[in-house]
Write a protein that holds these residues in place. Sequence first.
Motif, PDB file in Angstrom:
ATOM      1  N   MET A 194      29.327  38.341  34.281  1.00 31.70           N
ATOM      2  CA  MET A 194      29.151  36.969  34.752  1.00 31.70           C
ATOM      3  C   MET A 194      27.671  36.586  34.795  1.00 31.70           C
ATOM      4  SD  MET A 194      32.061  36.678  37.745  1.00 31.70           S
ATOM      5  CE  MET A 194      32.032  34.898  37.939  1.00 31.70           C
ATOM      6  N   ARG A 195      26.833  37.539  35.139  1.00 29.66           N
ATOM      7  CA  ARG A 195      25.395  37.264  35.191  1.00 29.66           C
ATOM      8  C   ARG A 195      24.867  36.899  33.800  1.00 29.66           C
ATOM      9  NH1 ARG A 195      21.694  39.283  38.884  1.00 29.66           N
ATOM     10  NH2 ARG A 195      23.133  40.946  39.503  1.00 29.66           N
ATOM     11  N   GLY A 196      25.310  37.674  32.790  1.00 30.38           N
ATOM     12  CA  GLY A 196      24.874  37.433  31.413  1.00 30.38           C
ATOM     13  C   GLY A 196      25.303  36.081  30.885  1.00 30.38           C
ATOM     14  N   GLU A 197      26.496  35.629  31.289  1.00 30.58           N
ATOM     15  CA  GLU A 197      27.003  34.329  30.831  1.00 30.58           C
ATOM     16  C   GLU A 197      26.613  33.186  31.770  1.00 30.58           C
ATOM     17  OE1 GLU A 197      31.076  34.041  29.561  1.00 30.58           O
ATOM     18  OE2 GLU A 197      31.064  36.034  28.653  1.00 30.58           O
ATOM     19  N   ARG A 198      25.843  33.552  32.798  1.00 28.69           N
ATOM     20  CA  ARG A 198      25.373  32.572  33.797  1.00 28.69           C
ATOM     21  C   ARG A 198      26.535  31.815  34.439  1.00 28.69           C
ATOM     22  NH1 ARG A 198      19.885  30.043  30.997  1.00 28.69           N
ATOM     23  NH2 ARG A 198      18.765  32.023  30.836  1.00 28.69           N
ATOM     24  N   VAL A 199      27.534  32.574  34.808  1.00 30.13           N
ATOM     25  CA  VAL A 199      28.703  32.013  35.508  1.00 30.13           C
ATOM     26  C   VAL A 199      28.557  32.347  36.987  1.00 30.13           C
ATOM     27  CG1 VAL A 199      31.215  32.020  35.718  1.00 30.13           C
ATOM     28  CG2 VAL A 199      30.158  32.286  33.469  1.00 30.13           C
ATOM     29  N   GLU A 200      28.698  31.346  37.827  1.00 28.35           N
ATOM     30  CA  GLU A 200      28.513  31.532  39.271  1.00 28.35           C
ATOM     31  C   GLU A 200      29.593  32.446  39.851  1.00 28.35           C
ATOM     32  OE1 GLU A 200      28.197  28.869  43.394  1.00 28.35           O
ATOM     33  OE2 GLU A 200      28.777  27.931  41.497  1.00 28.35           O
ATOM     34  N   ARG A 201      29.144  33.358  40.724  1.00 28.21           N
ATOM     35  CA  ARG A 201      30.073  34.244  41.420  1.00 28.21           C
ATOM     36  C   ARG A 201      30.256  33.745  42.853  1.00 28.21           C
ATOM     37  NH1 ARG A 201      27.478  39.816  38.944  1.00 28.21           N
ATOM     38  NH2 ARG A 201      25.628  39.035  39.987  1.00 28.21           N
ATOM     39  N   ASP A 202      31.502  33.527  43.254  1.00 29.43           N
ATOM     40  CA  ASP A 202      31.781  33.035  44.604  1.00 29.43           C
ATOM     41  C   ASP A 202      32.453  34.110  45.450  1.00 29.43           C
ATOM     42  OD1 ASP A 202      34.373  33.101  43.619  1.00 29.43           O
ATOM     43  OD2 ASP A 202      34.632  30.926  43.553  1.00 29.43           O
ATOM     44  N   THR A 203      32.895  33.723  46.636  1.00 30.37           N
ATOM     45  CA  THR A 203      33.527  34.676  47.563  1.00 30.37           C
ATOM     46  C   THR A 203      34.759  35.312  46.945  1.00 30.37           C
ATOM     47  OG1 THR A 203      32.722  33.379  49.446  1.00 30.37           O
ATOM     48  CG2 THR A 203      34.484  34.945  49.893  1.00 30.37           C
ATOM     49  N   ILE A 204      35.548  34.518  46.228  1.00 34.19           N
ATOM     50  CA  ILE A 204      36.765  35.039  45.592  1.00 34.19           C
ATOM     51  C   ILE A 204      36.420  36.113  44.561  1.00 34.19           C
ATOM     52  CG2 ILE A 204      38.772  34.445  44.153  1.00 34.19           C
ATOM     53  CD1 ILE A 204      38.640  31.627  45.456  1.00 34.19           C
ATOM     54  N   THR A 205      35.346  35.872  43.797  1.00 34.71           N
ATOM     55  CA  THR A 205      34.897  36.848  42.792  1.00 34.71           C
ATOM     56  C   THR A 205      34.573  38.182  43.454  1.00 34.71           C
ATOM     57  OG1 THR A 205      33.732  34.967  41.784  1.00 34.71           O
ATOM     58  CG2 THR A 205      33.374  37.132  40.800  1.00 34.71           C
ATOM     59  N   TYR A 206      33.734  38.108  44.492  1.00 38.89           N
ATOM     60  CA  TYR A 206      33.322  39.327  45.187  1.00 38.89           C
ATOM     61  C   TYR A 206      34.511  40.041  45.828  1.00 38.89           C
ATOM     62  CZ  TYR A 206      28.252  38.759  44.728  1.00 38.89           C
ATOM     63  OH  TYR A 206      26.972  38.683  44.230  1.00 38.89           O
ATOM     64  N   ASN A 207      35.388  39.270  46.455  1.00 35.82           N
ATOM     65  CA  ASN A 207      36.551  39.869  47.121  1.00 35.82           C
ATOM     66  C   ASN A 207      37.438  40.637  46.137  1.00 35.82           C
ATOM     67  OD1 ASN A 207      35.654  38.769  49.487  1.00 35.82           O
ATOM     68  ND2 ASN A 207      37.230  37.201  49.631  1.00 35.82           N
ATOM     69  N   ALA A 208      37.670  40.028  44.962  1.00 42.33           N
ATOM     70  CA  ALA A 208      38.509  40.675  43.948  1.00 42.33           C
ATOM     71  C   ALA A 208      37.847  41.948  43.437  1.00 42.33           C
ATOM     72  CB  ALA A 208      38.772  39.719  42.800  1.00 42.33           C
ATOM     73  N   ALA A 209      36.518  41.894  43.214  1.00 42.07           N
ATOM     74  CA  ALA A 209      35.788  43.067  42.715  1.00 42.07           C
ATOM     75  C   ALA A 209      35.746  44.177  43.768  1.00 42.07           C
ATOM     76  CB  ALA A 209      34.373  42.667  42.314  1.00 42.07           C
ATOM     77  N   ILE A 210      35.513  43.813  45.030  1.00 42.19           N
ATOM     78  CA  ILE A 210      35.493  44.810  46.116  1.00 42.19           C
ATOM     79  C   ILE A 210      36.868  45.459  46.266  1.00 42.19           C
ATOM     80  CG2 ILE A 210      35.246  45.124  48.622  1.00 42.19           C
ATOM     81  CD1 ILE A 210      33.135  42.815  48.509  1.00 42.19           C
ATOM     82  N   SER A 211      37.926  44.642  46.213  1.00 45.72           N
ATOM     83  CA  SER A 211      39.294  45.169  46.316  1.00 45.72           C
ATOM     84  C   SER A 211      39.621  46.109  45.157  1.00 45.72           C
ATOM     85  CB  SER A 211      40.307  44.023  46.341  1.00 45.72           C
ATOM     86  OG  SER A 211      40.201  43.289  47.531  1.00 45.72           O
TER      87      SER A 211
END
Length: 337
Positions: A194-211
């Motif tokens: 997501m960083r490479g494509e400059r796509v914003e990461r929100d709470t849902i993104t982090y929650n899914a990755a942490i899970s």
Amino acid sequence: SACEKGGQWQQALELFENMWGERVERDTITYNAAISACEKGGKWQKALELFERKQGERVERDTISYSAAISACEKGGQWQQALALFERMWADLVKRDTIIYNAATSACEKGGQWQQALELFGRMWGERVERNTITYNDAISAFEKGGQWQQALELFERMWADGVKRDTTTYNATISASEKGRRWQPAFELFERMRGERVERDTITYNAAISACEKGGQWQHALELFESMWACWVKQDIISYNAAISACEKGGQWQHALELFESMWACWVKQDIISYNAAISACEKGGQWQQALELFENMWGERVERDTITYNAAISACPSVLVRKVGNGRRLWSSSK
């Protein structure tokens, strides 16, 4: 139309009905605006009622009429009604466009009908209807809900080949599909991309990755992601905390689990039954029976309901001499249920 745009569906309907009393003819535009007002107001039954009345007054139903009615059903969780309207368009010789397909696909996806959603996605090619970011997002979400993580990833990659832009929702759905498929590596890789494509990461993104990391036994990665939320100005919610605590619990890191649990109060996040169960279980695995029992007792004061998982974890944590105390509480709890 002004009432519709302002979210005033009652006033829109009142004006609509007044037209009859004042003998002002209601045309397709009038009906479309009234149906759209009901759709935005979450009144799917009213929207459908108006849609059906058009036939009685011999007012033409066009693509906009169907789009508003299908969207109303989608928002109201009525996937069968949405699909019935979608199929009816063919008989009425009304062209189905991208917006229509997206609304119908979304209705099926939200209704847990992932096979139906994907069938609609496939039919767009045959009818030469353009598929956009929303179309792909709904299809990926359908795969995610159906537990088809590989297909979700394939569709995600296909977007690049088809020249369709991937946004935050696209990534969130695909990461979540990987998380539900217990594939932490693809989820983590997608998060990094997501960083490479400059796509914003929100709470849902982090929650899914942490899970995903939690389910994959990667407590270090889960903790790193959780801590990076603060630095990236992304709000940590109850799901973020619970996933991180659970990751530490599964990794045998009871100290980290308790630190996270205690920090929730300072961050104005109220602990729920999942938070307590994970923390008690972490203490149990770490041989910290006093801490486990203290958390167990605190639940009563915090008015957090205790379930079978809570009691099992607390009983497992306690030395045999104290099991009777918790066990008696368990029986009392069971009889009160």
